[in-house]
Design an enzyme around this catalytic site. Sequence first.
Site, PDB file in Angstrom:
ATOM      1  N   HIS A  85     -45.159  88.616  48.430  1.00  0.00           N
ATOM      2  CA  HIS A  85     -44.826  88.072  47.108  1.00  0.00           C
ATOM      3  C   HIS A  85     -45.076  86.577  46.984  1.00  0.00           C
ATOM      4  O   HIS A  85     -44.693  85.985  45.979  1.00  0.00           O
ATOM      5  CB  HIS A  85     -43.356  88.339  46.777  1.00  0.00           C
TER       6      HIS A  85
ATOM      7  N   LYS B 166     -36.928  80.674  34.139  1.00  0.00           N
ATOM      8  CA  LYS B 166     -37.298  81.216  35.447  1.00  0.00           C
ATOM      9  C   LYS B 166     -36.651  80.353  36.523  1.00  0.00           C
ATOM     10  O   LYS B 166     -36.064  79.305  36.216  1.00  0.00           O
ATOM     11  CB  LYS B 166     -38.817  81.227  35.628  1.00  0.00           C
ATOM     12  N   ARG B 167     -36.738  80.809  37.750  1.00  0.00           N
ATOM     13  CA  ARG B 167     -36.224  80.037  38.874  1.00  0.00           C
ATOM     14  C   ARG B 167     -36.814  78.623  38.832  1.00  0.00           C
ATOM     15  O   ARG B 167     -37.994  78.450  38.563  1.00  0.00           O
ATOM     16  CB  ARG B 167     -36.601  80.756  40.171  1.00  0.00           C
TER      17      ARG B 167
ATOM     18  N   LYS C 187     -43.495  75.829  39.719  1.00  0.00           N
ATOM     19  CA  LYS C 187     -43.412  76.476  38.406  1.00  0.00           C
ATOM     20  C   LYS C 187     -43.526  75.458  37.270  1.00  0.00           C
ATOM     21  O   LYS C 187     -43.719  75.814  36.117  1.00  0.00           O
ATOM     22  CB  LYS C 187     -42.117  77.287  38.305  1.00  0.00           C
TER      23      LYS C 187
ATOM     24  N   THR D 105     -43.249  87.859  36.241  1.00  0.00           N
ATOM     25  CA  THR D 105     -42.937  89.019  35.395  1.00  0.00           C
ATOM     26  C   THR D 105     -42.326  88.582  34.072  1.00  0.00           C
ATOM     27  O   THR D 105     -42.345  89.335  33.104  1.00  0.00           O
ATOM     28  CB  THR D 105     -41.981  89.993  36.104  1.00  0.00           C
TER      29      THR D 105
ATOM     30  N   LYS E  61     -42.464  90.150  30.061  1.00  0.00           N
ATOM     31  CA  LYS E  61     -41.305  90.407  29.190  1.00  0.00           C
ATOM     32  C   LYS E  61     -41.454  89.672  27.860  1.00  0.00           C
ATOM     33  O   LYS E  61     -41.140  90.229  26.799  1.00  0.00           O
ATOM     34  CB  LYS E  61     -40.020  89.982  29.905  1.00  0.00           C
TER      35      LYS E  61
END
Length: 860
Positions: A380, A571-572, A577, A680, A684
């Site tokens: 991952h 998100k985290r 990111k 992901t 969504k």
Amino acid sequence: MQFNSQKKHTHYSHEPLILVEDDRIGMDIGTLKRAFLDNLYYLLAKDEYTATPYDLYMALSYTVRDRLVHRWIRTKQTYVNENVKSVYYLSAEFLIGRQLQNNLINLGLYEKAHKIVKEASLTSLDDLIEQEPEPGLGNGGLGRLAACFLDSLSTLQIPAIGYGIRYEFGIFEQAIKDGWQIEKPDHWLMLSNPWEIIRPELRVEVKFGGYTRHSIDSSNAVKSEWIPDRTIVGTPYDIPVPGYKNNTVNTLRLWSAKASEDFNFEIFNAGDYTRAVSDKMYSENISKVLYPNDNLPQGKELRLKQQYFFVTCSLQDIIRQHLANNRNLDNLADKAAIQLNDTHPSISIPELMRLLIDEHNMSWDKAWGITKKTFAYTNHTLLPEALEKWNISLFQRLFPRHLELIYEINTRFLNEVSPILLGDEKKLEKLSLIEEGAEKQIRMANLACVGSHKVNGVAQLHTDLLKSRVMPEFDELYPDKFVNKTNGVTPRRWMLQSNPRLAQLLNSRLDTTWITNLDELKQVEKFINDKSFKEAWLHIKSENKKDLADYIKQELDITIDPNSLFDIQVKRIHEYKRQLLSALHIVHLYNLIKTGRKDEIKVARTFIFGGKSAPGYYNAKLIIKLINSIAEIINKDEEVGNLIKVVFLPNFRVSLGEFVYPAADLSEQISTAGKEASGTGNMKFAMSGALTIGTLDGANIEIRECVGEENFFLFGLNEEQVCERKKNGYNPMDLYHSNASIKDVIDRINSGIFAPENPELFKPLTDSLLYRDEYMLLADFEAYANCHKTVEETYLNQEKWLKMSMLNVARIGKFSSDRTIKEYCEDIWNTKPIEVNLNQEKLDIEALKIKLAEDRLNIK
């Protein structure tokens, strides 16, 4: 349904068959209402005068669980009777979210429950759903993916069990104080959990420490025995996982750590009260918290103990189930497909070898053949720090037998491949399970790769980079071992449940088969020019935005305009990111306003962030502080007005995501190209009609291919360009001096305006950008800002924006987790659907007598 349908049991016709009361399984409204009130009265000992909203939630949950239980039992019976091959999904996280609403939907009881609660005049169903504590079993995409996969496995009728840890306090509850993330215990189990059933009869022993004793048996074979210096007990708790409108109910089995001896009476009587319960405290720490802070040696050790704990519990359980239905373990790989969800459970490889060789007397060659055929490994991440490595010294102290097995696996593996590689020492060193250095380490990703028959990435780019950048030597040796399985999410949770308005519109115009076949959403394209459909679409988005605005007002006392563009990144929190890039852009817009260029901003925006940082990740926590500090200044600046609002949603979780995703206009998927495995959240958001601004990273690439390049806002360097830029000596300071917008943003942050009490507070962030910029924020800044101008221009053309939104939904079908699971079944697990049929619910008294007699004999 018979209590026990094994053929060896004889049924005597003169014995009575007891019908299970209809209150337990009946699906009509009258029966459901009676069962609800009976559970409130007899299980909870409450009436309409004393019942709290939580009591009502519990009563309804037990009513729903009753309807699941007979399907659950029948599912298990079917799997045993047909001796099926099952999928065993090992994951450190299962972010399952609240269960009541999901179970009502999957059972087809949601509307009936609404009516029952309304008729009872006690409260609303929404209020009852809000009573449910959110299970603290995960953090981010890894855990939510695992939960989506379980939903799809049951919906597709694939025999499966998910295995994980029953974390008592989850990861943590995030609070924001003075802009900083504060971690608080997540007391999700403080009140009883109606969805779990404890299985103390299936507890297993877990060993730690000690030494290995070797001996020679009568056949001159070496026998090894692990003599631990401490043992604890793993106790399973089962949660039902129903498929959508079928009879399959699979199991999520979570292990809780208990002491083998909770209380030492002798020590207590001697007056040492603390030491009398020390074993209990030591043991139960293992399942207290998800991802303990590993900045300290104690945290690292606890993480490794957690991983081994749930792995050995699960493997022992899998072997027990197999031997209950098969003569021996020779055919284990034909009946069990064990999937390792990332590197956390990769200690499974030596643990299964230990169990097969030491506990079940199997030869090395046979055990290794079974192990490799049984396991598959999902990678991952491409980040080196996340490809786990453990110090040899730590392994030696905790798992002496496993270290021996790993050395043996490594020796045999290198001896096998050395002739193929013509003794290439550099390649052999990279393939080795042991990394040499001042402190030798075990490479867990290499171990998982060597011990698995398949290795998969989770998006096409990720898989390509996994093969070319992370494990090229393995790919050269085993090119057929690596496959891609692009992630997906379940439309039951992320459309039907979280966006009921949109689901209702789709159901009114499409065949409802889209719920289990998301490709059917292509029919939405037929309504691109349908005026009433388009008006309904716009109304739904508007109402969803109003719901989120109301939530933000209620929880944070921030007023936002539902007519503004909702620009969302949840998100985290991690530097790759690039939440910080979005924060820099907000400061850039603020600079425009403060320097008299307000008219360059064409669209009012609300920027919404959410996500947790790891407790020991200072820079990520500083990014959260910066976002909140920017919000504090901008939201109160009268010159800004409603043109920009900034919101950070504390404690982002599944239930909050169900509010957020349907309300988004713009989805921020802006990670550095080549760093995000898949993502992901991007799926969504798109399922609810949000448009994406993003880089060519992870699943963004495939989403863009599916929805159309013209329906995706692309910016930034691609992965090859990132590598080339760094290779050629990227110097972010050059951009600071040459790009006025970048300089103005950095200077405003460094001026101390966002931290007047400590003007240099954010200097670690700006210094990291100016002197390293590892994740290329400054390199992508100009392209990002220009892309946002395109977003503005498009949003001003609401007709065009609406069409793009509809096409995103119409073309998102590939990203259902149902498609992903079908691919796993066909290409990795070799498993097939098994239909579960319900018989009349009966309890066979004779079978029960025989079962109880057998249990008594087993106990003796």
